[in-house]
Design a protein around this motif. Structure first.
Motif, PDB file in Angstrom:
ATOM      1  N   GLU A  85      -2.770   0.328  -4.294  1.00  0.00           N
ATOM      2  CA  GLU A  85      -2.694  -0.962  -3.608  1.00  0.00           C
ATOM      3  C   GLU A  85      -2.584  -2.099  -4.621  1.00  0.00           C
ATOM      4  N   THR A 105      -2.595  -6.040  -4.541  1.00  0.00           N
ATOM      5  CA  THR A 105      -3.076  -6.961  -3.506  1.00  0.00           C
ATOM      6  C   THR A 105      -3.354  -8.358  -4.033  1.00  0.00           C
ATOM      7  N   THR A 123       0.868  -1.180   0.000  1.00  0.00           N
ATOM      8  CA  THR A 123       0.000   0.000   0.000  1.00  0.00           C
ATOM      9  C   THR A 123       0.899   1.222   0.000  1.00  0.00           C
ATOM     10  N   THR A 142      -7.432   2.358   5.113  1.00  0.00           N
ATOM     11  CA  THR A 142      -7.946   1.035   4.746  1.00  0.00           C
ATOM     12  C   THR A 142      -9.250   0.695   5.450  1.00  0.00           C
ATOM     13  N   ASN A 143      -9.673   1.527   6.383  1.00  0.00           N
ATOM     14  CA  ASN A 143     -10.966   1.333   7.026  1.00  0.00           C
ATOM     15  C   ASN A 143     -12.014   2.336   6.566  1.00  0.00           C
ATOM     16  N   SER A 158     -10.784  -3.462   8.040  1.00  0.00           N
ATOM     17  CA  SER A 158      -9.434  -4.017   8.098  1.00  0.00           C
ATOM     18  C   SER A 158      -8.989  -4.144   9.547  1.00  0.00           C
ATOM     19  N   TYR A 188      -2.352   4.507   7.438  1.00  0.00           N
ATOM     20  CA  TYR A 188      -2.773   3.347   6.655  1.00  0.00           C
ATOM     21  C   TYR A 188      -3.955   2.637   7.320  1.00  0.00           C
TER      22      TYR A 188
END
Length: 310
Positions: free
Chosen positions: A97, A99, A55, A225-226, A242, A221
């Protein structure tokens, strides 16, 4: 918070019944860098898994960031929400990102094969116009063309799905020949590794380990990511929770700072651009996903709780 079944969970339940009837096990790929899903037993009736990713942050000028967003969101960036993370208000943190979603489970059954993706997202968007609720916008996403569940799921959010082939195909990165760096590349042509010739990747990353997570803290981060994600269909949002406090992202597997370069091409960004001196993290995080929620229900959303949302 986790009890109400989403539309995708209903689909997954039906899928599980088919799986049980046919005694068919969904293959989970060969991701040698991935860890098992640590929250499946805790949340058996939710869709859970892990996201193994690099990320990274592309710090660009605020006017440039606005030019990349759909016009209706161009003036909806909540600059005050990210300046507390040591980011100047004249700049903006675009997130890249790369992934692999791994060990995706429902009722302790693998329900979706592992799949790779790369996307450019725009966090800290004031989708609801309330001045404080942060959302993350995704316009385009590169996905493997052989995973219809992942493709259908993204398209329902209004994401534009672009079929792609990944190198490596079953991990978010691979070691370079000298072993000192990690790389990831995305192609639109599925030529063999010996026959790609001069085909340039449509997106790629190249990172080295950094001694620290900088210039922004890990809390950034966790926050990004949330943030609930949305695409061009603004009626529904993806409540991707997350977890940063499980066995996949603590202790020996704690997030690792990285620095390097990111290359992107249209339609992710206009023109082919190579960003150098890019900072980020390499980590695997557990997730719980609530799909297709009305975005209004996520007003003021702050992640999973203390220590996870940043």
């Amino acid at each position: 918070m986790y009890s109400k079944l989403s539309h995708l969970q209903v689909i997954v339940i039906l899928f599980v019944l088919v799986v049980s009837a046919s005694k068919y096990l969904v293959p989970q790929g060969n991701c040698s860098t991935c860890l098992p899903n640590p929250v499946a037993a805790t949340y058996p009736f939710n869709v859970t898994g892990t996201i193994n990713a690099t990320t990274s942050i592309l710090l660009v000028s605020l006017p440039y960031a606005r030019s990349l967003l759909p016009s209706r969101f161009a003036n909806s960036i909540l600059t005050h929400a990210y300046t507390r993370f040591n980011i100047h208000p004249s700049t903006y943190p675009i997130i890249v990102e790369a992934t692999i979603d791994h060990d995706i489970r429902f009722n302790n059954t693998n329900v979706v094969p592992d799949f790779s993706s790369i996307r450019v997202t725009f966090p800290f968007i004031d989708l609801l116009g309330d001045g404080y609720s942060n959302f993350r916008y995704t316009g385009y996403i590169y996905l493997s063309p052989d995973n219809p569940i992942a493709i259908n799921g993204s398209e329902r959010y209004g994401d534009i799905v672009l079929p792609a082939f990944f190198d490596p195909p079953d991990a978010p990165y691979k070691r370079t020949r000298d072993g000192k760096a990690i790389s990831f590349a995305v192609y639109t042509d599925n030529s063999t590794s010996s026959g790609r010739g001069y085909q340039l990747p449509v997106a790629s990353t190249l990172f080295w380990n950094s001694p620290t997570i900088s210039p922004v803290p890990l809390a950034f981060y966790k926050n990004v990511t949330n943030q609930p994600m949305f695409g061009n269909n603004t009626n529904v949002c993806d409540n991707m929770i997350s977890f940063w406090n499980t066995t996949t992202s603590t202790g020996a597997y704690a997030p690792q700072g990285i620095v390097g370069q990111v290359s992107v091409s249209p339609p992710l960004m206009p023109g082919r651009r190579v960003f150098r001196g890019v900072h980020g993290i390499r980590a695997e995080r557990a997730f719980l996903e609530n799909n297709y929620l009305p975005c209004e229900r996520l007003k003021g959303y702050a992640g999973t709780g203390h220590g996870d949302s940043g």
